[in-house]
Write a protein that holds these residues in place. Structure first.
Motif, mmCIF file in Angstrom:
data_model
loop_
_atom_site.group_PDB
_atom_site.id
_atom_site.type_symbol
_atom_site.label_atom_id
_atom_site.label_comp_id
_atom_site.label_asym_id
_atom_site.label_seq_id
_atom_site.Cartn_x
_atom_site.Cartn_y
_atom_site.Cartn_z
ATOM 1 N N ARG A 1 -5.574 -5.571 -2.875
ATOM 2 C CA ARG A 1 -6.432 -6.745 -2.645
ATOM 3 C C ARG A 1 -6.364 -7.712 -3.826
ATOM 4 O O ARG A 1 -6.218 -8.927 -3.649
ATOM 5 C CB ARG A 1 -7.884 -6.313 -2.410
ATOM 6 C CG ARG A 1 -8.136 -5.669 -1.059
ATOM 7 C CD ARG A 1 -9.631 -5.636 -0.759
ATOM 8 N NE ARG A 1 -10.377 -4.933 -1.808
ATOM 9 C CZ ARG A 1 -10.648 -3.639 -1.796
ATOM 10 N NH1 ARG A 1 -10.223 -2.882 -0.786
ATOM 11 N NH2 ARG A 1 -11.341 -3.080 -2.763
ATOM 12 N N ASP B 1 -6.980 6.682 -3.319
ATOM 13 C CA ASP B 1 -6.805 5.732 -2.216
ATOM 14 C C ASP B 1 -7.580 4.445 -2.473
ATOM 15 O O ASP B 1 -7.086 3.338 -2.205
ATOM 16 C CB ASP B 1 -7.266 6.357 -0.902
ATOM 17 C CG ASP B 1 -6.295 7.411 -0.383
ATOM 18 O OD1 ASP B 1 -5.138 7.414 -0.825
ATOM 19 O OD2 ASP B 1 -6.709 8.230 0.463
ATOM 20 N N ARG B 2 -8.807 4.571 -2.978
ATOM 21 C CA ARG B 2 -9.608 3.373 -3.269
ATOM 22 C C ARG B 2 -8.933 2.524 -4.341
ATOM 23 O O ARG B 2 -8.960 1.292 -4.288
ATOM 24 C CB ARG B 2 -11.011 3.776 -3.732
ATOM 25 C CG ARG B 2 -11.908 4.300 -2.619
ATOM 26 C CD ARG B 2 -13.362 4.347 -3.066
ATOM 27 N NE ARG B 2 -13.552 5.241 -4.214
ATOM 28 C CZ ARG B 2 -13.826 6.530 -4.116
ATOM 29 N NH1 ARG B 2 -13.928 7.101 -2.918
ATOM 30 N NH2 ARG B 2 -14.006 7.267 -5.192
ATOM 31 N N GLU C 1 -6.086 0.542 -2.720
ATOM 32 C CA GLU C 1 -6.625 -0.550 -1.897
ATOM 33 C C GLU C 1 -7.125 -1.694 -2.773
ATOM 34 O O GLU C 1 -6.880 -2.875 -2.473
ATOM 35 C CB GLU C 1 -7.761 -0.019 -1.019
ATOM 36 C CG GLU C 1 -7.299 0.946 0.068
ATOM 37 C CD GLU C 1 -8.460 1.617 0.768
ATOM 38 O OE1 GLU C 1 -9.623 1.276 0.450
ATOM 39 O OE2 GLU C 1 -8.214 2.466 1.649
ATOM 40 N N THR D 1 0.832 -1.202 0.000
ATOM 41 C CA THR D 1 0.000 0.000 0.000
ATOM 42 C C THR D 1 0.869 1.255 0.000
ATOM 43 O O THR D 1 0.636 2.186 -0.786
ATOM 44 C CB THR D 1 -0.929 0.010 1.225
ATOM 45 O OG1 THR D 1 -1.788 -1.138 1.177
ATOM 46 C CG2 THR D 1 -1.783 1.273 1.253
#
Length: 219
Positions: A211, A203-204, A207, A104
């Motif tokens: 994932r 940011d999304r 993430e 991240t």
């Protein structure tokens, strides 16, 4: 008309043979001012006269360092994109024991660099002059993702593969390149056309990429 602030005025130079420190300072000033003018005005809109005037030197002094404007253009951008503090300082390496946290942090740093206004301008210039300066496009791509950052991701993957936390489905270098491509290369290309995500969306994206990446690697 008010005088420009002291920081914006060229540094006065004494007569006679310059010292080594003065020569180094002039070299840095030439590159800094040339970089600024190329980013602000593009290749065609920047002249050697304008650079010399901004630096407070002569065209002869510029040509003593660079045989042509083309040579200055490629050299200045290569110099800038090789700097760890340009267009913004690189962060400290993340905690490599935390796989998700490290990915991240690396992704955030890569995206922040890719979306910096200076890097966006470099990408636009590289696209506009790809036929004339093909090396600039390659260097801008490396600067956006960054070979050191890709090596960091590759080392991170090897570290956690050794513990059995993940299984490498390809070489660490290839996987690192794919990860950096997900988090920064595509947004950089869109930003060169004026499509820049807001911070929450950025940011999304990081993430989601972490994932997806880890889901493919975890046993």
């Amino acid at each position: 008309m008010a005088s420009p602030p002291a920081a914006a005025r060229p540094t006065p130079r004494r007569g006679g043979r310059p010292t080594r420190e003065e020569t180094a300072r002039l070299d840095r000033d030439v590159r800094e001012h040339a970089l600024r003018l190329f980013l602000e005005n593009g290749y065609e809109g920047t002249s050697m006269d304008a650079i010399a005037q901004a630096v407070g030197t002569t065209k002869a002094s510029l040509y003593a360092r660079f045989p042509s404007k083309d040579a200055m253009f490629t050299s200045v951008f290569s110099w800038a994109m090789a700097r760890p503090d340009w267009p913004l300082p690189e962060p400290e390496p993340p905690d490599l024991d935390d796989l998700e946290g490290a990915l991240t942090a690396i992704g955030q740093a890569a995206l922040r660099r890719a979306l910096d206004p200076a890097m966006v301008k470099v990408s636009r210039i590289a696209i506009a002059h790809n036929d004339r300066f093909p090396e600039l496009a390659r260097r801008s791509q490396l600067a956006t993702g960054g070979s050191p950052r890709q090596r960091l991701v590759a080392d991170l993957l090897c570290r956690h593969a050794a513990t059995g936390a993940i299984t490498l489905t390809d070489t660490p270098e290839t996987l690192a390149d794919l990860y950096i491509g997900m988090v920064s290369s595509a947004p950089a290309r869109l930003a060169s056309f004026g499509v820049v995500p807001d911070p929450a969306e950025a940011d999304r994206r990081i993430e989601a990429a972490v994932r997806l990446f880890l889901r493919a690697l975890r046993p």
